[in-house]
Design an enzyme around this catalytic site. Structure first.
Site, PDB file in Angstrom:
ATOM      1  CB  CYS A  22     -29.367  19.768 -15.956  1.00 44.67           C
ATOM      2  SG  CYS A  22     -29.796  18.192 -15.194  1.00 44.67           S
ATOM      3  CD  GLN A  44     -28.835   4.423 -15.969  1.00 42.23           C
ATOM      4  OE1 GLN A  44     -29.338   3.731 -16.851  1.00 42.23           O
ATOM      5  NE2 GLN A  44     -27.605   4.874 -16.052  1.00 42.23           N
ATOM      6  CG  HIS A  59     -30.218  16.377 -11.649  1.00 40.99           C
ATOM      7  ND1 HIS A  59     -30.799  17.610 -11.787  1.00 40.99           N
ATOM      8  CD2 HIS A  59     -31.062  15.666 -10.849  1.00 40.99           C
ATOM      9  CE1 HIS A  59     -31.942  17.646 -11.115  1.00 40.99           C
ATOM     10  NE2 HIS A  59     -32.120  16.471 -10.544  1.00 40.99           N
ATOM     11  CD  GLU A  63      -5.649  -5.635 -11.068  1.00 39.75           C
ATOM     12  OE1 GLU A  63      -5.129  -5.672 -12.203  1.00 39.75           O
ATOM     13  OE2 GLU A  63      -5.118  -5.059 -10.113  1.00 39.75           O
ATOM     14  CB  CYS A  87     -22.169   9.440 -13.572  1.00 42.95           C
ATOM     15  SG  CYS A  87     -23.654  10.387 -13.298  1.00 42.95           S
ATOM     16  CB  SER A  88     -23.179  11.459 -18.969  1.00 42.57           C
ATOM     17  OG  SER A  88     -24.463  10.902 -18.845  1.00 42.57           O
ATOM     18  CG  HIS A  99     -29.256  10.318 -12.581  1.00 38.12           C
ATOM     19  ND1 HIS A  99     -28.144  11.143 -12.635  1.00 38.12           N
ATOM     20  CD2 HIS A  99     -29.056   9.375 -13.538  1.00 38.12           C
ATOM     21  CE1 HIS A  99     -27.326  10.728 -13.591  1.00 38.12           C
ATOM     22  NE2 HIS A  99     -27.849   9.653 -14.147  1.00 38.12           N
ATOM     23  CG  ASN A 135     -23.191   3.971 -13.102  1.00 37.72           C
ATOM     24  OD1 ASN A 135     -22.779   3.054 -12.415  1.00 37.72           O
ATOM     25  ND2 ASN A 135     -23.722   3.786 -14.304  1.00 37.72           N
ATOM     26  CB  CYS A 180     -33.055  20.639 -14.017  1.00 35.37           C
ATOM     27  SG  CYS A 180     -31.574  20.782 -12.990  1.00 35.37           S
ATOM     28  CB  ALA A 239     -31.936  13.958 -26.015  1.00 35.86           C
ATOM     29  CG  HIS A 255     -27.954  20.452 -11.426  1.00 34.05           C
ATOM     30  ND1 HIS A 255     -28.239  19.563 -12.450  1.00 34.05           N
ATOM     31  CD2 HIS A 255     -26.662  20.845 -11.630  1.00 34.05           C
ATOM     32  CE1 HIS A 255     -27.176  19.439 -13.232  1.00 34.05           C
ATOM     33  NE2 HIS A 255     -26.206  20.188 -12.760  1.00 34.05           N
ATOM     34  CG  HIS A 291     -26.724  -8.071  -0.608  1.00 30.39           C
ATOM     35  ND1 HIS A 291     -27.500  -9.184  -0.884  1.00 30.39           N
ATOM     36  CD2 HIS A 291     -25.746  -8.071  -1.553  1.00 30.39           C
ATOM     37  CE1 HIS A 291     -27.013  -9.829  -1.939  1.00 30.39           C
ATOM     38  NE2 HIS A 291     -25.959  -9.167  -2.371  1.00 30.39           N
ATOM     39  CG  HIS A 335     -22.848  -5.385  -3.865  1.00 28.78           C
ATOM     40  ND1 HIS A 335     -22.042  -6.115  -3.025  1.00 28.78           N
ATOM     41  CD2 HIS A 335     -23.688  -6.280  -4.437  1.00 28.78           C
ATOM     42  CE1 HIS A 335     -22.386  -7.399  -3.102  1.00 28.78           C
ATOM     43  NE2 HIS A 335     -23.386  -7.527  -3.946  1.00 28.78           N
ATOM     44  CG  ASP A 363     -34.817  10.243 -22.833  1.00 24.87           C
ATOM     45  OD1 ASP A 363     -35.979   9.827 -22.655  1.00 24.87           O
ATOM     46  OD2 ASP A 363     -34.398  11.318 -22.365  1.00 24.87           O
ATOM     47  CB  SER A 377      -1.012  -0.001   1.158  1.00 26.59           C
ATOM     48  OG  SER A 377      -0.466  -0.572   2.302  1.00 26.59           O
TER      49      SER A 377
HETATM   50  O1  G1P Z   1     -26.746   5.015 -18.832  1.00 27.59           O
HETATM   51  P1  G1P Z   1     -25.619   6.011 -18.759  1.00 27.59           P
HETATM   52  O2  G1P Z   1     -25.547   6.709 -17.429  1.00 27.59           O
HETATM   53  O3  G1P Z   1     -25.626   6.964 -19.923  1.00 27.59           O
HETATM   54  O4  G1P Z   1     -24.294   5.152 -18.927  1.00 27.59           O
HETATM   55  C1  G1P Z   1     -23.503   4.648 -17.890  1.00 27.59           C
HETATM   56  O5  G1P Z   1     -24.138   3.578 -17.193  1.00 27.59           O
HETATM   57  C2  G1P Z   1     -24.441   2.404 -17.958  1.00 27.59           C
HETATM   58  C3  G1P Z   1     -24.995   1.347 -17.031  1.00 27.59           C
HETATM   59  O6  G1P Z   1     -24.081   0.988 -16.001  1.00 27.59           O
HETATM   60  C4  G1P Z   1     -23.211   1.898 -18.712  1.00 27.59           C
HETATM   61  O7  G1P Z   1     -23.606   0.886 -19.613  1.00 27.59           O
HETATM   62  C5  G1P Z   1     -22.515   3.010 -19.494  1.00 27.59           C
HETATM   63  O8  G1P Z   1     -21.302   2.511 -20.058  1.00 27.59           O
HETATM   64  C6  G1P Z   1     -22.219   4.173 -18.549  1.00 27.59           C
HETATM   65  O9  G1P Z   1     -21.585   5.232 -19.235  1.00 27.59           O
HETATM   66  O1  G1P Z   2       1.901  -2.533 -11.600  1.00 28.88           O
HETATM   67  P1  G1P Z   2       1.520  -1.147 -12.027  1.00 28.88           P
HETATM   68  O2  G1P Z   2       1.712  -0.901 -13.489  1.00 28.88           O
HETATM   69  O3  G1P Z   2       2.123  -0.080 -11.165  1.00 28.88           O
HETATM   70  O4  G1P Z   2      -0.063  -1.060 -11.745  1.00 28.88           O
HETATM   71  C1  G1P Z   2      -1.089  -1.318 -12.668  1.00 28.88           C
HETATM   72  O5  G1P Z   2      -1.192  -2.703 -12.996  1.00 28.88           O
HETATM   73  C2  G1P Z   2      -1.507  -3.590 -11.916  1.00 28.88           C
HETATM   74  C3  G1P Z   2      -1.699  -4.974 -12.478  1.00 28.88           C
HETATM   75  O6  G1P Z   2      -2.743  -5.041 -13.435  1.00 28.88           O
HETATM   76  C4  G1P Z   2      -2.745  -3.120 -11.138  1.00 28.88           C
HETATM   77  O7  G1P Z   2      -2.892  -3.906  -9.977  1.00 28.88           O
HETATM   78  C5  G1P Z   2      -2.663  -1.644 -10.759  1.00 28.88           C
HETATM   79  O8  G1P Z   2      -3.895  -1.237 -10.199  1.00 28.88           O
HETATM   80  C6  G1P Z   2      -2.367  -0.817 -12.020  1.00 28.88           C
HETATM   81  O9  G1P Z   2      -2.258   0.549 -11.692  1.00 28.88           O
END
Ligand code: G1P
Ligand code: G1P
Lengths: 349, 349
Positions: free
Chosen positions: A52, A171, A167, A320, A163-164, A169, A156, A55, A61, A116, A299, A301, A78, A29
């Protein structure tokens, strides 16, 4: 030979909800960061933004005009990823490489407030209760549509989470199939329930409360904690103490306690780096397939990406994606930090 | 009722490598983007950067001096997520909620070139052959360490993929356990092999070549294609035509063909938005546990985040984290776009 010290030595932890492991590297760390920095969104947003599309009174759109709403406001997305239209199709289950099937669904946007610039941690508890009531109504209405078997409520928050629009919100994507992560979770919850005749999360929360090492907030009906198997640096989960399979089963006292813990947790998040804290959150609960699901335990997350400051996030990339999730700071350390933070928002101090 | 049209209607596709689904929303590819834009890294990097910890002759954070290397250069990661030390430990397999075990491993950095500003698409084929030889040597050396059962070769390219240094380099994380994604893949490959006595990817690539809808590049020994179940907008996979379970089994002609397809694919990627194209890539191949693994078939994944331009990426966030991966543009359309791009780098035109 050195004895295993979970606070110091590289190790893997097991996530019984999805049957996957996470690599934990506590010693790491302190590594320096020379990579990408996120931009911090300015806090100086107006209460109303004429440009926005969320709002009250503004035009979206597609030409629709938002009503002059006072609490939350729900509308059909939309640019929905799912469509309601029924599609004729014959499934070929013998197909190994090119299996595809049409997916029906409904996707909605839930504005949390007409203001907003008001996010969850800064809202009064009553306004959050109102959002929970909206989620309950949507879960019921969407769940009652004959072809809808799963209702995914999520948020998001922050541009770093795709998140674009700032405001406030969330989904809801409701659909006929169980999405991959939900199906994985359901399989593991079911196996546990079939063996123990209690939900996995009921037993887990009891153990966590006994150990008191990863608890962030506790009130009469809910617990917020950093799960033992958390992958994101400050990941948390809010679990109901009572074994309740869906949001519509909450008593009014539980709704209030859920609102309170939501406010307190997101306040702690904002206080961590004194910034509007980005995350994706989502509720996992019983499918709406008309069957009984005693294995499901409500639950929520929280997957927040920030790692070390308002501008340095954790990247879930090469290792990862190919191997498995990896974290540096331990779940216990994150929980201690979050626990230590005030439940008064830094802007009000 | 309308008949299912895979090019138009929302649907799910099945990934037989990991037994998961992806939600595809072809109709959605035209939605406007008002969210976060990525910063484009300037192309004007010097050939040598005195402040870079990967350039030849420079001093790293831990005081070590890089040699004056001429091709690739491998060293132990200065901030490794894994440690080599053996840790004493007794596993409690009955534990459901708090399962953890120490993990031993070795983590290395592979510099691809002494030149600070030279990425794969701009390297001569011989230099890429040299990198492949380095990967072969590392796979052998690390795989021969008694406690190492898996060698994960990968590259994070671009700051948007968490890469903190533009100097061309990849990493290798070698460890005693099979990481989650690898174990999932192995289970599915094994089931297929046990039933068909051929590898899943051997049969898949044959079918793809017959259909010719998702092929991006083909040469005598390798194919690069957008898998039917791709989740990232321009995701690809490079698969060897011959059923080879690990990189060390390649003939010298195969090494050359692999180098050529790597150069051509990454050139097409750079040409797509005329930018140094970010991605995470990684090789999946046989574990090094000393057992025979006829089910494994060498392949390399490319997970690039860009969606619509050099600055607009796809976010895998709320729905994707709680539910399942989602994409707008179809795999067939992405493949057609990549196929249509030149194999001459835009900077050389
Ligand atoms: O629906 P939004 O807010 O335009 O879009 C966002 O959330 C969605 C659902 O997690 C994702 O698929 C999009 O990649 C992300 O940009
Ligand atoms: O090892 P780096 O290049 O410093 O770090 C990058 O790659 C790693 C392995 O995919 C990840 O765990 C880190 O979050 C990322 O920033």
């Amino acid at each position: 030979m050195k004895n295993f010290d979970i606070n110091e030595d590289p190790h893997r932890r097991y996530n019984p909800l999805i049957n996957e492991w996470v690599l934990v590297s506590p010693h790491r760390s302190k590594r320096p960061w020379q990579g990408q920095n996120e931009t911090v969104t300015s806090d100086a947003l107006p209460e109303y933004d004429p440009t926005c599309y969320l709002c009250p009174g503004n035009v979206r759109a597609n030409g629709m005009v938002n009503p002059d709403y006072e609490n939350s406001f729900v509308f059909e997305n939309d640019f929905a990823a799912l469509k309601q239209e029924e599609i004729a199709f014959e499934e070929n289950r013998n197909e190994t490489f090119f299996r595809a099937k049409p997916e029906r669904g409904i996707s909605r946007v839930v504005c949390f407030s007409p203001k907003h610039n008001l996010t969850l941690p800064e809202m009064p508890v009553e306004a959050i209760e109102n959002i929970i009531h909206t989620w309950q109504k949507e879960y019921t209405d969407l769940g009652n549509v004959d072809y809808i078997n799963h209702v995914q409520i999520f948020e998001n928050k922050g541009s770093v989470m795709g998140c674009s629009n700032p405001h406030p919100h969330g989904q809801i994507w409701a659909q006929s199939s169980l999405p991959t992560e939900v199906e994985k979770t359901q399989n593991n919850l079911k196996t546990y329930f079939d063996t123990h005749n209690k939900t996995l999360l009921e037993d887990y929360v009891k153990e966590e409360l006994k150990l008191d090492e990863r608890i962030v907030i506790e009130n009469e009906h809910f617990v917020a904690l950093v799960p033992f198997w958390a992958i994101w640096p400050y990941e948390t989960i809010i679990v109901s103490k009572r074994n309740v399979s869906k949001i519509t089963d909450f008593t009014e006292t539980e709704v209030t306690d859920f609102a309170v813990i939501l406010k307190q947790l997101t306040t702690k998040y904002d206080n961590l780096f004194e910034t509007s804290f980005p995350y994706s959150s989502g509720i996992h609960q019983s499918p709406t397939d008309g069957k009984l699901h005693p294995e499901w335990h409500f639950h929520m997350h929280f997957y927040p990406p920030l790692l070390r400051s308002a501008t340095i996030k954790k990247f879930m990339v090469g290792y990862e994606m190919m191997g498995e999730s990896q974290r540096d700071i331990t779940a216990e350390k994150s929980a201690a930090i979050l626990r230590g933070l005030s439940i008064t928002h830094y802007k009000n101090k």
